[in-house]
Design a protein around this motif. Sequence first.
Motif, PDB file in Angstrom:
ATOM      1  N   CYS A 206       2.215 -17.477  11.489  1.00  0.00           N
ATOM      2  CA  CYS A 206       2.862 -16.658  10.444  1.00  0.00           C
ATOM      3  C   CYS A 206       3.204 -15.292  11.031  1.00  0.00           C
ATOM      4  O   CYS A 206       4.265 -14.729  10.740  1.00  0.00           O
TER       5      CYS A 206
ATOM      6  N   CYS B 273       6.585 -14.297  12.509  1.00  0.00           N
ATOM      7  CA  CYS B 273       7.771 -14.018  11.685  1.00  0.00           C
ATOM      8  C   CYS B 273       7.532 -12.937  10.640  1.00  0.00           C
ATOM      9  O   CYS B 273       8.476 -12.434  10.051  1.00  0.00           O
ATOM     10  N   HIS B 274       6.265 -12.626  10.351  1.00  0.00           N
ATOM     11  CA  HIS B 274       5.963 -11.679   9.275  1.00  0.00           C
ATOM     12  C   HIS B 274       5.074 -10.552   9.778  1.00  0.00           C
ATOM     13  O   HIS B 274       4.261 -10.756  10.670  1.00  0.00           O
TER      14      HIS B 274
ATOM     15  N   ALA C 285       9.581 -15.826  -2.595  1.00  0.00           N
ATOM     16  CA  ALA C 285      10.730 -16.672  -2.244  1.00  0.00           C
ATOM     17  C   ALA C 285      12.036 -16.037  -2.718  1.00  0.00           C
ATOM     18  O   ALA C 285      12.871 -16.686  -3.344  1.00  0.00           O
TER      19      ALA C 285
ATOM     20  N   LYS D 185      12.936 -24.636  -0.655  1.00  0.00           N
ATOM     21  CA  LYS D 185      14.149 -23.955  -0.199  1.00  0.00           C
ATOM     22  C   LYS D 185      14.593 -24.583   1.111  1.00  0.00           C
ATOM     23  O   LYS D 185      14.433 -24.004   2.186  1.00  0.00           O
TER      24      LYS D 185
ATOM     25  N   MET E  82      12.014 -20.315   7.199  1.00  0.00           N
ATOM     26  CA  MET E  82      10.557 -20.451   7.291  1.00  0.00           C
ATOM     27  C   MET E  82      10.262 -21.912   7.622  1.00  0.00           C
ATOM     28  O   MET E  82      10.085 -22.761   6.756  1.00  0.00           O
TER      29      MET E  82
HETATM   30  C1  HEC Z   1       9.717 -19.172  11.667  1.00  0.00           C
HETATM   31  C2  HEC Z   1       9.470 -17.994  10.919  1.00  0.00           C
HETATM   32  C3  HEC Z   1       8.404 -18.049   9.830  1.00  0.00           C
HETATM   33  C4  HEC Z   1       7.109 -18.492   9.931  1.00  0.00           C
HETATM   34  C5  HEC Z   1       6.421 -19.104  11.110  1.00  0.00           C
HETATM   35  C6  HEC Z   1       6.524 -18.225   8.644  1.00  0.00           C
HETATM   36  N1  HEC Z   1       7.422 -17.657   7.808  1.00  0.00           N
HETATM   37 FE1  HEC Z   1       7.090 -17.050   5.900  1.00  0.00          FE
HETATM   38  N2  HEC Z   1       9.039 -16.654   5.669  1.00  0.00           N
HETATM   39  C7  HEC Z   1      10.003 -16.759   6.643  1.00  0.00           C
HETATM   40  C8  HEC Z   1      11.285 -16.523   6.054  1.00  0.00           C
HETATM   41  C9  HEC Z   1      12.623 -16.559   6.778  1.00  0.00           C
HETATM   42  C10 HEC Z   1      11.073 -16.268   4.690  1.00  0.00           C
HETATM   43  C11 HEC Z   1      12.120 -16.004   3.630  1.00  0.00           C
HETATM   44  C12 HEC Z   1      12.483 -17.322   3.030  1.00  0.00           C
HETATM   45  C13 HEC Z   1      13.479 -17.221   1.932  1.00  0.00           C
HETATM   46  O1  HEC Z   1      13.113 -16.686   0.867  1.00  0.00           O
HETATM   47  O2  HEC Z   1      14.586 -17.704   2.113  1.00  0.00           O
HETATM   48  C14 HEC Z   1       9.637 -16.347   4.476  1.00  0.00           C
HETATM   49  C15 HEC Z   1       9.013 -16.084   3.268  1.00  0.00           C
HETATM   50  C16 HEC Z   1       7.655 -16.010   3.083  1.00  0.00           C
HETATM   51  C17 HEC Z   1       6.984 -15.550   1.904  1.00  0.00           C
HETATM   52  C18 HEC Z   1       7.687 -15.024   0.646  1.00  0.00           C
HETATM   53  C19 HEC Z   1       8.024 -13.563   0.819  1.00  0.00           C
HETATM   54  C20 HEC Z   1       8.908 -13.004  -0.252  1.00  0.00           C
HETATM   55  O3  HEC Z   1       8.968 -11.773  -0.380  1.00  0.00           O
HETATM   56  O4  HEC Z   1       9.595 -13.748  -0.949  1.00  0.00           O
HETATM   57  C21 HEC Z   1       5.637 -15.641   2.117  1.00  0.00           C
HETATM   58  C22 HEC Z   1       4.547 -15.252   1.162  1.00  0.00           C
HETATM   59  C23 HEC Z   1       5.474 -16.184   3.446  1.00  0.00           C
HETATM   60  N3  HEC Z   1       6.717 -16.396   4.015  1.00  0.00           N
HETATM   61  C24 HEC Z   1       4.257 -16.458   4.030  1.00  0.00           C
HETATM   62  C25 HEC Z   1       4.106 -17.121   5.249  1.00  0.00           C
HETATM   63  C26 HEC Z   1       2.858 -17.604   5.772  1.00  0.00           C
HETATM   64  C27 HEC Z   1       1.519 -17.459   5.084  1.00  0.00           C
HETATM   65  C28 HEC Z   1       3.139 -18.203   6.966  1.00  0.00           C
HETATM   66  C29 HEC Z   1       2.192 -18.917   7.899  1.00  0.00           C
HETATM   67  C30 HEC Z   1       1.493 -20.020   7.324  1.00  0.00           C
HETATM   68  C31 HEC Z   1       4.554 -18.052   7.202  1.00  0.00           C
HETATM   69  N4  HEC Z   1       5.116 -17.406   6.147  1.00  0.00           N
HETATM   70  C32 HEC Z   1       5.196 -18.500   8.343  1.00  0.00           C
HETATM   71  C33 HEC Z   1       9.802 -17.052   7.965  1.00  0.00           C
HETATM   72  C34 HEC Z   1       8.601 -17.545   8.479  1.00  0.00           C
END
Ligand code: HEC
Length: 356
Positions: free
Chosen positions: A265, A268-269, A295, A317, A322
Motif C-alpha cells: 500500500c 502508492c499511498h 473511493a 471500480k 489500485m
Molecule cells: C498500485 C497502486 C495502489 C496500491 C498498491 C494500493 N492502492 Fe489504494 N488506491 C490507489 C488508487 C489509484 C486509488 C484511487 C482509486 C479511485 O478512487 O479510483 C486508491 C484508493 C484507496 C483508498 C480510498 C481513498 C479515497 O480517498 O477515496 C483507500 C482507503 C486505499 N486506496 C487504501 C489502500 C490500501 C489499504 C492498500 C494496501 C492494501 C492500497 N490502497 C494499495 C492505488 C493503490
Amino acid sequence: MRFRSIATGRLLWWSSLLTLLVLVAAGCAENYPQTTLEPRGDFARMVDDVFMTTVRWAILVFVLVEGALVVAIIKFRGKPDDPEPKQIHGSSVLEVVWTVIPAVILVMVAIPTIKVIFETAKEPANALVVEVIGHQWWWEFRYPEYGITTANELYVPVDRTIDLRMVSDDVIHSFWVPQFAAKRDVFPNRETRMWFNAEVTGEFPGQCAEFCGIQHGRMGFRVVSVEAADFDRWVAGMSAATEPVPVEGDSVALAGQQLFLTKACIGCHSFNAADPPPGQIGPNLANIGNRTMIAAGMLQNTDENMARWIRDPQGYKEGSLMVMAGEITEAESAALVAYLRAQQVVAPSTVAADNQ
Ligand code: HEC
Ligand SMILES: [Cu+2]
C-alpha cells in the motif's frame, strides 16, 4: 387502422402524463444536492440568474405565441361556406415585426449572458488558491499557501473566494460543483481556472463531468465548506501530518500498520499531507479515518465499505489503478481498516448540515 391510431394516441397521452409525473416527482425530491437550480455560491448564482432570465423570456414567448394561436383557432375558425380568407403572403410589416421582436429578445438574453461571461472570467483578488489535479478516477487538491496535499475532499472556508488552478494527470476531466460553481474542463497540457465563494457551510457533492474512461461516473468528490475557525483547525492538523498517526497499544491496528508495508500500500499511498513523496499513484491518505467518503466520493467511509474496497477495489471500480498484487484476507482487511481508521489528524468536522 382506426383502432391502431386510437391506441397510439392513448399511448402518447399516457406516456406524456408519466413523463410529466416523473419530472414533477424529481423536482420535488428532497435531498437532491447535485442540482444547479439551488445555487449556494456566488459563481453558481450568477449562472443561475442568466438561466432564469432566459427561462422567463421563454415563458413569455410561449404564453404570447400559444395565446395568439388559441385565440386565432377559436375566433377565426372556418365554417364550411366561408369565403376564402384575405391572403397576407409577402406582408413587409409582418415580416419586419416578427424579425425585430425575436432579435430584441435575443439581445435581452445576450446582455446578461455576456456580462456574466466576463464577470466569471475575472481573476479574483485575495483568494485562497487551490490546485486541482484530475486523475483517473479521483481528485487531488493542493493548497500551495499552506503546503497541504489531500484527495477527494476539498475543504474551503465559507465566504472566502477559492481560486482553482486545474490540470489533469492523464486524460481530459471536467471539474463540476453544481451548487457552487460551473463546469470547467481539466486538461493534461494547460491550466484552466475557475473560482467560487461558498456562501453557506455544509458538504456538497462534485463530479467529473467529462467522459474520462469507464469509471468516469465514479469520479466524484466533496466540497466541505466550514467556518473560518474550523478551516484553520483543519489546516493546522493537516500541516502537522507528516507521519502516520501512531497506533501503539492496539494490536489489530499494529498488524494493519505492518500490512500497509508488506501489502505494498505504501508504494502508492502516503499519510504525509505536508510533504508527500512525489509521483504517488494513489490518493494521499492523511486524515482518511475522518473523511466522509472513500473511493472518490462514492462509498460512505464505514469500516465495512473500507474493508470491501481494500479486498476488492477492482470489483467496485474496475480499471482503477489500485491493482493489488496478492489477495487480502478478511482478517487482513480488518487490520488495515483499524489502522486507517486511526489516521485522524483533524477532529470530525463540525459542519453544519445546511444542505443535507
Ligand atoms: C498500485 C497502486 C495502489 C496500491 C498498491 C494500493 N492502492 Fe489504494 N488506491 C490507489 C488508487 C489509484 C486509488 C484511487 C482509486 C479511485 O478512487 O479510483 C486508491 C484508493 C484507496 C483508498 C480510498 C481513498 C479515497 O480517498 O477515496 C483507500 C482507503 C486505499 N486506496 C487504501 C489502500 C490500501 C489499504 C492498500 C494496501 C492494501 C492500497 N490502497 C494499495 C492505488 C493503490
Ligand atoms: Cu474524469
